[in-house]
Every structure is written in C-alpha cells, then in structure tokens.
Design an enzyme around this catalytic site. Structure first.
Site, mmCIF file in Angstrom:
data_model
loop_
_atom_site.group_PDB
_atom_site.id
_atom_site.type_symbol
_atom_site.label_atom_id
_atom_site.label_comp_id
_atom_site.label_asym_id
_atom_site.label_seq_id
_atom_site.Cartn_x
_atom_site.Cartn_y
_atom_site.Cartn_z
ATOM 1 N N ASP A 119 -2.938 -7.192 -5.563
ATOM 2 C CA ASP A 119 -3.231 -6.058 -4.708
ATOM 3 C C ASP A 119 -3.645 -4.846 -5.530
ATOM 4 O O ASP A 119 -2.966 -4.488 -6.481
ATOM 5 C CB ASP A 119 -1.944 -5.732 -3.931
ATOM 6 N N CYS A 165 0.795 -1.243 0.000
ATOM 7 C CA CYS A 165 0.000 0.000 0.000
ATOM 8 C C CYS A 165 0.824 1.287 0.000
ATOM 9 O O CYS A 165 0.591 2.164 -0.829
ATOM 10 C CB CYS A 165 -0.976 0.025 1.172
ATOM 11 N N GLN A 199 0.348 -10.866 -3.335
ATOM 12 C CA GLN A 199 -1.019 -10.366 -3.306
ATOM 13 C C GLN A 199 -1.419 -9.866 -4.678
ATOM 14 O O GLN A 199 -0.607 -9.257 -5.372
ATOM 15 C CB GLN A 199 -1.115 -9.193 -2.331
ATOM 16 N N ARG A 217 5.743 -11.653 5.359
ATOM 17 C CA ARG A 217 5.169 -11.483 6.691
ATOM 18 C C ARG A 217 5.639 -12.611 7.586
ATOM 19 O O ARG A 217 5.653 -13.776 7.168
ATOM 20 C CB ARG A 217 3.641 -11.499 6.620
ATOM 21 N N HIS A 231 -8.420 -0.379 -0.257
ATOM 22 C CA HIS A 231 -7.502 -1.510 -0.438
ATOM 23 C C HIS A 231 -8.342 -2.680 -0.916
ATOM 24 O O HIS A 231 -9.418 -2.915 -0.378
ATOM 25 C CB HIS A 231 -6.879 -1.994 0.878
ATOM 26 N N LYS A 276 -14.565 -2.703 6.519
ATOM 27 C CA LYS A 276 -14.243 -3.559 5.373
ATOM 28 C C LYS A 276 -15.329 -4.581 5.105
ATOM 29 O O LYS A 276 -16.171 -4.867 5.957
ATOM 30 C CB LYS A 276 -12.924 -4.279 5.608
ATOM 31 N N HIS A 328 -5.093 -0.746 -5.170
ATOM 32 C CA HIS A 328 -5.438 0.417 -4.361
ATOM 33 C C HIS A 328 -6.152 1.406 -5.250
ATOM 34 O O HIS A 328 -5.670 1.724 -6.333
ATOM 35 C CB HIS A 328 -4.195 1.011 -3.713
HETATM 36 ZN ZN LIG Z 1 -3.354 -2.074 0.817
#
Ligand SMILES: [Zn+2]
Ligand SMILES: [Zn+2]
Length: 641
Positions: A388, A339, A386, A368, A516, A470, A390
């Site tokens: 991912d 992010c 991910q 992680r 996100h 979320k 944004h």
């Molecule tokens: Zn994010």
C-alpha cells in the site's frame, strides 16, 4: 429515413426498417453475426423498428455485449426446458454472467436436480434450439403481468417490487415469449432459438432467493454459451487448464501454504517454501520502491474507533469491518485500510511544499469481512497484506506523479511476466464529494498518465467511488484470464476530513492531493495469481529451490555436494538428493516440485569437472562446465528473467 452508424456515417433506410434490415444492408457477414442492436445507446432487439435520426450499432455475437445477449437467451431456453421437463417448477431469475449464465429454480416438493437431469435438460434445450422458436417481445400492463405469472411467485414478487432490470417497470412489464413459455424480461434477445447452440450446462448449486439466507434455497443451474463451437471448446479447455493450475491445489502439492481450520477460513499460513517466495516478492518490491523514492512506514493492526470516525469508514464501510472490541473504555477495530494511519504520519508535523511529493509505503495487513461462501484460496481472504502506498503531492505535481506512478506499476508487473494490460478509468459518479473542477483536473491527470504509458483503456463513466476517480489495471494471465490487479486513486475525501495541509512557496496553507495506490493489490492474491499464471513453475528467481543436484550413484555424492557448495556460495538456492532412490524417480520428483534445473552428475562429470543440465521444459545438455553453469544461473536470477 436516415440513421447514423457508430463511426458517424449516415445510412438511408426505407420507412419501418429494423436493425436486422440495417445489418443486412451493411453486409451478409454482419447480418449473420448480429444478435441484437444498440439504438441511441440502449440495447434493442434486431427486430425493433428504427426511426429517423436514430444512432444504431449492431451487436455481434463475438463481443462481450453480444455474448451477454446469447447467454441471456440461452438462459431463457434453459428455464423453458426445465418447465417442460419438471411440471410445476418455479423459475426465479436467470442473468448472463462472466463466461456464462445461470437460472434459479424451485422444484415441486423441494426436489433437487441430479447430474442426469442436467443431461436431460440439455437435450431438451437442443430440441428447442432445433425448433427455431422466435423470441417475441410483449408489453403488458402490471395487472396483465401479474395474471400471466400468477403461478410463478418469484415473478410476481419481481413485478410487485418493480425491477426495471428484470423487465418490471412498475405500470408496465415486458415479457419475452418463445412458444408457449414466457419470461419477464427487459431484453434484448436473439431473434430466434436457432441462433443459439454453442452452449453447455456446467453444474448445479444452491442459492438463496435474492441472496437472502432467510428466503428459500433455490437450485441454480450454471451454463456457458458462446458464439461458436470453437469458442465454446476454447473456453472448456481454459477451464481445464485453470483447474490444472488451481493455486489451492498447487499450494498443497508444492508445500507452500494451507488454511488451518483451527485458524479459520480465509486466513492462510505460509510454509517455509511459500514464506520464501513471499519474501522474494516483498524484497523485490521494497527494492523497487526504495529506488523510486518511497519512504517506508509501519502502522499497527488495531485502532480506536476514533480514527475511522474521522475517516468516515465507520459510516460507509462498516459492513466490511470486523466487530469492535471494547478495551479500557474505548472501542477498537481491526483496520480494514491503512490510509488513515498513513495520514496521521503525514500530519505528525507541519509539511512544506519542499517535502512533496511524499510517498509512504507499507506492506500493511488489513482485515476485511468476507462471507465464508465467497472465500477462495488466496485470491479471496480475510487478512489481506496490501502493498500500500499513499502519495501526498501539491496540485501541480499530480499529473507528473500519476504518470511516473503508472509506469512504475507496469514495470513491476512486467517483471512477473504479466505484459498484457488493460486499464479502466472510472470517473465521477452522480453522488460525489469534492469540487467538480478538482474531479475534472484529477480525471484529466489520470487520463494523461494512461496516454503517457500508451496503455489501452476503457472509460467507466460514473463508476468511480464517491470520493475518488481511479485507474484499475487489469492483466491477462498465461491462459487469457483477466485479473484486476493494481489501482491508482485520487482521493477527494480524506484530505478534507483530516484537514491535510502543506505550506506552499507562497507561505500560505494549501491542501495536498492524496493518491492511493496498491500495486500487487494484495500480496496473498497476487501470490495466488502468479502461481496460476506460471502453473506453479515459477521463474528461477522466485523458485524456492533453483537447482537440484542428483548424483547418479552414491560414490558421486561427494562431488555433488561440492557443486551444491559452489552454487550456494554465490547466493543460489541449491540442494542435493542422495542416490538412495533410482535416478529416474528422483528426477520425476524434482519435476513435480517444479525445480528449474536438475543437475545430474556421474562418472564422466566427476572426472571432467562438469555436470548434466536437465532444465524444466528444455533440452538436456551434458558435459557443461560447473563454473559456466553457475554463471548462467546467476545471470538468469539476477536479471529476474
Ligand atoms: Zn489508501
Ligand atoms: Zn430475458
């Protein structure tokens, strides 16, 4: 007195009536299925007296909450049985968990439970169930509690540390007793042990007291308990199926990936076939993102600490990050999140409202920290790729953006045969950043998206992260297991911490909303889930080999090769296995490899220009024209069916 039922209807009851009386008054069926009650939002025993004005719901055994009560009660009986059979055993805690329960013990002299012990314990549990012992609640003072459990150091520790979850409120403790045996407990419990019975002890494992490796290692017995023998049998069958489908096993059998010890736990390598499937997943995802108006970005795996100081991750996420590296006087970290890097891309120039919504997408690999004990094949890894995205948008674009985003997510998931969705809307917790009005607007927008998608959802009140409400999308796989997959989050922290802005139509500076979104969640985990969902039999479009041609004899090989050529010329993935081995053995091998189509060619086919189709899980067809088969398979692959 009058109580109110969950549907709002009132019910008259005599003074002193209990929840059990209420259930009986409503109907015999309900009384039989009842295991506990919810009184004014708090769980209570069926035997608890009701009061005028109470709102009461009866918990039945076939609900999640009801099963928790059954499982928790069965855990008590487990500990009671262990204490009967192993004098001097110390019992720690025994909560219900998803699909079952456990209880932790310390045996005298550090002894271990054997598999035979499990059988003996289970037999003793059945005897206790047969004795129809009532669960009796007692309220004790703290000192009485300490005295009652003087021989049980773990209970003493719980009382001293005060743990309301475990029945130790501080000045008072609650205890549930059946026969002479008692446990510290908040309850509720079933009225008596005869209400239990559809259970099974599963296994023994070691577990540290309080999960702390510096504390004693205890013996944990796992069990499962259900509302009926049928539900128990179904569960055991699902477990067998799950074992058959275990992606770690399939990964080896199908030669897709492995975890080399030289690299370390939670860090897989993908072999050519696994790499190909992964590429197909990613290609499909990229195609869909491109069509949906996303921009593709790329960001590095390491960053100076500065970035995560600004984002705040070093303050609240450090435990999940890998240790820092010192280089040339600066501190670097492997990134746990993409992010903040996407934010820097947004911030690389001044943004106008005309550029919004800006949708940035990346297959971003993050690292992680996961304890080695919780790593699990591809579903729990340390390097996570991910998918991912944004999305930066103007406040008035938020609702529309979330609505189309959620539909996009569902469409992509459906392509993988995942069609049984459940969603959870997690709202503002007690501690939060941002303005309440913004939270309300974002939560309303998330709700609107759920309703527009006609998605069934639960509201997890107060369970959002401190910086974001979320939506979590869960799917049920082919054997009914629930997986949390996609997440959509509206962030109230990062836009402020980074001071994000755009210039509005009014020429003034405004703060954008930031969403996100991870769709597969992680490519590795999604890969594992898909393998299990399909039991390794991936649809043709994802199969590394879509068709395998088998010549009956060596003199059919030339013809077989020409068919492979035709399939490959249209972009299909085909191979041939020569007639060195008997046909039956080669067919079996292709089936083990889960090849969607085995094509057998013999004398008649060479003459007529045909082939025999032996589809995975379908009927054999002979004399199919080669062109017709190629068209059919192409159509199947192109439609991703
Ligand atoms: Zn994010
Ligand atoms: Zn209990």
């Amino acid at each position: 007195m009058k109580v109110t039922l969950p549907d709002g209807s009132p019910r008259d009851l005599p003074e002193g009536a209990t929840a059990a009386d209420l259930a009986t008054a409503i109907g015999r069926g309900l009384a039989k299925a009842a295991v506990a009650a919810t009184v004014n939002g708090k769980q209570a025993d069926l035997g608890a007296p009701l009061h005028d004005g109470d709102t009461v719901a009866i918990l039945t055994a076939n609900t999640d909450e009801g099963r928790y009560v059954l499982r928790h009660s069965t855990a008590h009986v487990l500990a009671q049985a262990v204490c009967d059979l192993f004098p001097g055993a110390k019992y720690a805690i025994g909560p219900p968990i998803e699909d079952g329960f456990y209880y932790d013990f310390e045996l005298p002299g550090g002894a271990h439970f054997s598999d035979d012990d499990l059988e003996r314990i289970e037999a003793r549990m059945r005897a206790i169930v047969g004795e129809n012992q009532p669960f009796i609640r007692e309220e004790l003072s703290r000192d009485e509690g300490l005295e009652r459990f003087a021989e049980q150091p773990f209970k003493v520790e719980i009382i001293q540390a005060v743990d309301p979850e475990e029945g130790a409120e501080g000045s008072a403790v609650s205890v549930y007793r059946n026969d002479g045996w008692a446990d510290l407990c908040r309850g509720p419990h079933v009225p008596s042990t005869s209400r239990l019975g559809s259970f099974k002890l599963m296994k023994v494992a070691g577990a540290y007291w309080r999960g702390d490796e510096h504390r004693p290692m205890l013996q944990r017995i796992y069990g499962t308990a259900w509302e009926s023998d049928k539900a128990l049998a179904d569960h055991l069958h699902r477990l067998e199926e799950a074992e058959r489908r275990d992606h770690r096993k399939l990964g080896l059998e199908l030669d897709l990936f492995h975890f080399p010890p030289e690299i370390g736990g939670g860090l897989p390598v993908f072999h050519p076939k696994g790499g190909l499937i992964r590429k197909l997943l990613e290609d499909y995802s990229r195609e869909e993102h491109e069509a949906a108006g996303y921009d593709f970005v790329w960001t590095p795996h390491l960053t100076k600490s500065t970035l995560f100081e600004i984002s705040g991750h070093l303050g609240w996420y450090a435990d999940s990050m890998y240790p820092p590296m010192e280089m040339e006087g600066a501190t670097y970290y492997p990134k746990p999140m993409n992010c903040p890097m996407h934010i820097l891309i947004y911030q690389s120039q001044s943004r106008s409202y005309r550029e919004l919504p800006m949708r940035l997408f990346e297959f971003g690999t993050v690292y992680r920290f996961e304890r080695s004990g919780v790593l699990h094949g591809l579903t729990r890894v340390r390097g996570i790729t991910q998918d991912d995205a944004h999305i930066f948008c103007a406040p008035d674009q938020l609702a529309g953006e979330l609505t189309s985003l959620l539909q996009f997510v569902l469409k992509v998931l459906r392509t993988f045969g995942l069609t049984d969705f459940e969603a959870e809307l997690a709202t503002r917790p007690e501690k939060f950043v941002g303005e309440p009005a913004e939270w309300d607007a974002a939560t309303a927008a998330l709700r609107e998206a759920l309703e527009a998608a006609a998605l069934e959802y639960k509201v997890a009140e107060g369970e959002g992260a401190f910086y974001a409400p979320k939506i979590d999308v869960h799917v049920r796989d082919a054997i009914g297991r629930r997986w949390q997959i996609s997440t959509l989050q509206v962030d109230f922290q990062l836009p402020n911490r980074f001071g994000l802005e755009f210039v509005g139509a009014d020429n003034a500076r405004h703060r954008p909303f930031m969403i996100h979104r991870a769709l597969f969640g992680s490519v590795e985990r999604f890969f594992g889930i898909l393998l299990e969902h399909y039991a390794g039999a991936l649809p043709a479009w994802l199969s590394p080999v879509q068709a395998r041609v088998l010549p009956v004899r060596a003199d059919h090989e030339l013809y077989a090769t020409s068919i492979v050529g035709r399939l490959r010329a249209t972009g299909l993935r085909a191979d041939m296995v020569e007639a060195d081995e008997p046909l039956g053995a080669r067919i079996r091998k292709a089936k083990l490899e889960k090849v969607p189509y085995v094509l057998v060619v013999g004398d008649d086919d060479v003459e007529a220009g045909t082939l025999g189709v032996n589809p995975r899980g379908g009927e054999i067809e002979r004399g199919v024209g080669v062109g017709a088969f190629v068209d059919r398979l192409r159509e199947e692959v192109e439609s991703r069916s």
